[in-house]
Design an enzyme around this catalytic site. Structure first.
Site, PDB file in Angstrom:
ATOM      1  N   HIS A 192     -22.338  40.616  53.313  1.00 34.44           N
ATOM      2  CA  HIS A 192     -21.700  39.584  54.147  1.00 34.44           C
ATOM      3  C   HIS A 192     -20.182  39.605  53.957  1.00 34.44           C
ATOM      4  O   HIS A 192     -19.428  39.593  54.931  1.00 34.44           O
ATOM      5  CB  HIS A 192     -22.279  38.214  53.775  1.00 34.44           C
ATOM      6  CG  HIS A 192     -21.740  37.071  54.566  1.00 34.44           C
ATOM      7  ND1 HIS A 192     -22.509  36.367  55.466  1.00 34.44           N
ATOM      8  CD2 HIS A 192     -20.513  36.480  54.595  1.00 34.44           C
ATOM      9  CE1 HIS A 192     -21.774  35.405  56.016  1.00 34.44           C
ATOM     10  NE2 HIS A 192     -20.558  35.451  55.494  1.00 34.44           N
ATOM     11  N   GLU A 193     -19.744  39.650  52.691  1.00 33.22           N
ATOM     12  CA  GLU A 193     -18.296  39.617  52.417  1.00 33.22           C
ATOM     13  C   GLU A 193     -17.609  40.915  52.834  1.00 33.22           C
ATOM     14  O   GLU A 193     -16.501  40.893  53.377  1.00 33.22           O
ATOM     15  CB  GLU A 193     -18.034  39.295  50.949  1.00 33.22           C
ATOM     16  CG  GLU A 193     -18.552  37.933  50.511  1.00 33.22           C
ATOM     17  CD  GLU A 193     -18.167  36.788  51.438  1.00 33.22           C
ATOM     18  OE1 GLU A 193     -17.020  36.758  51.931  1.00 33.22           O
ATOM     19  OE2 GLU A 193     -19.019  35.916  51.678  1.00 33.22           O
TER      20      GLU A 193
ATOM     21  N   HIS B 275     -16.909  40.931  56.416  1.00 32.93           N
ATOM     22  CA  HIS B 275     -15.664  40.217  56.747  1.00 32.93           C
ATOM     23  C   HIS B 275     -14.457  41.152  56.662  1.00 32.93           C
ATOM     24  O   HIS B 275     -13.543  41.069  57.481  1.00 32.93           O
ATOM     25  CB  HIS B 275     -15.426  39.049  55.787  1.00 32.93           C
ATOM     26  CG  HIS B 275     -16.101  37.781  56.174  1.00 32.93           C
ATOM     27  ND1 HIS B 275     -15.872  37.133  57.366  1.00 32.93           N
ATOM     28  CD2 HIS B 275     -17.003  37.018  55.510  1.00 32.93           C
ATOM     29  CE1 HIS B 275     -16.601  36.038  57.424  1.00 32.93           C
ATOM     30  NE2 HIS B 275     -17.303  35.939  56.307  1.00 32.93           N
TER      31      HIS B 275
ATOM     32  N   CYS C  51     -21.741  30.651  57.154  1.00 34.47           N
ATOM     33  CA  CYS C  51     -20.420  31.168  56.826  1.00 34.47           C
ATOM     34  C   CYS C  51     -19.429  30.019  56.846  1.00 34.47           C
ATOM     35  O   CYS C  51     -19.483  29.163  57.743  1.00 34.47           O
ATOM     36  CB  CYS C  51     -20.032  32.227  57.862  1.00 34.47           C
ATOM     37  SG  CYS C  51     -18.416  32.965  57.601  1.00 34.47           S
TER      38      CYS C  51
END
Length: 184
Positions: free
Chosen positions: A154-155, A158, A111
């Site tokens: 993953h995004e 966030h 990341c």
């Protein structure tokens, strides 16, 4: 142009907050943010530009990673030969369905906001359906599989205040279910 100095690092509270939904039409500020985030990804994947500006390569960048607590993420996903297979800016994305079968990257995940290597597999759904809006306000629903599904997860993590290492098995970082697909 976004540079590494602009990337918020692990420990900053914005990375652990749920991002605020955006409304349409997007302001010029958020349209520029979308362009700037995608520009970072494009530049970071170009070896000459990345070296010149000391950019770490990235395939996704969420707004909280540049200090903006809003629900937006840019994705620029190459295949194993470096050809782009998915390019999009998500606004207000949600994963609305996911496969039971998991997948993960053989080398684990990294990341831009996490400077250290954290060993372990990061199991994610092999297939996801993502509902989102484009920067222009077009509503879309897409199905993704494999690497694009991993990057999307993953995004979107966030945007929900989660980091990749939250998904690593704390007792056995390299433990996987039998049917997990390991890629790359």
């Amino acid at each position: 142009m976004i540079l590494m100095k602009d990337i918020v690092r692990d420990g900053d509270p914005v990375l652990r907050q749920v991002a605020q939904k955006l409304t349409f039409p997007l302001s010029d500020h958020y349209r520029k943010l979308a362009d700037d985030m995608m520009e970072y990804l494009v530049n970071s994947q170009d070896p000459k530009i990345a070296a010149k500006h000391q950019l770490r390569a990235g395939v996704g960048l969420a707004a909280p990673q540049v200090g903006e607590g809003v629900s937006m993420a840019a994705l620029l996903v190459p295949d194993d030969k470096g050809e782009i297979i998915f390019k999009e800016v998500y606004v207000n994305p949600e994963i609305i369905s996911e496969s039971v079968r998991k997948t993960c990257l053989s080398e684990g995940e990294g990341c831009l906001s996490v400077d250290k290597v954290i060993d372990g597999y990061v199991p994610r759904p092999n297939k996801v359906t993502v509902h989102y809006w484009t920067v222009d306000g077009e509503e879309k629903t897409i199905r993704l599989k494999g690497y694009p599904a991993i990057v999307s997860g993953h995004e979107i993590d966030h945007l929900n205040g989660h980091l990749f290492y939250d998904r690593i098995n704390k007792e056995n970082p390299f433990a996987l279910d039998e049917d997990t697909i390991v890629i790359y």
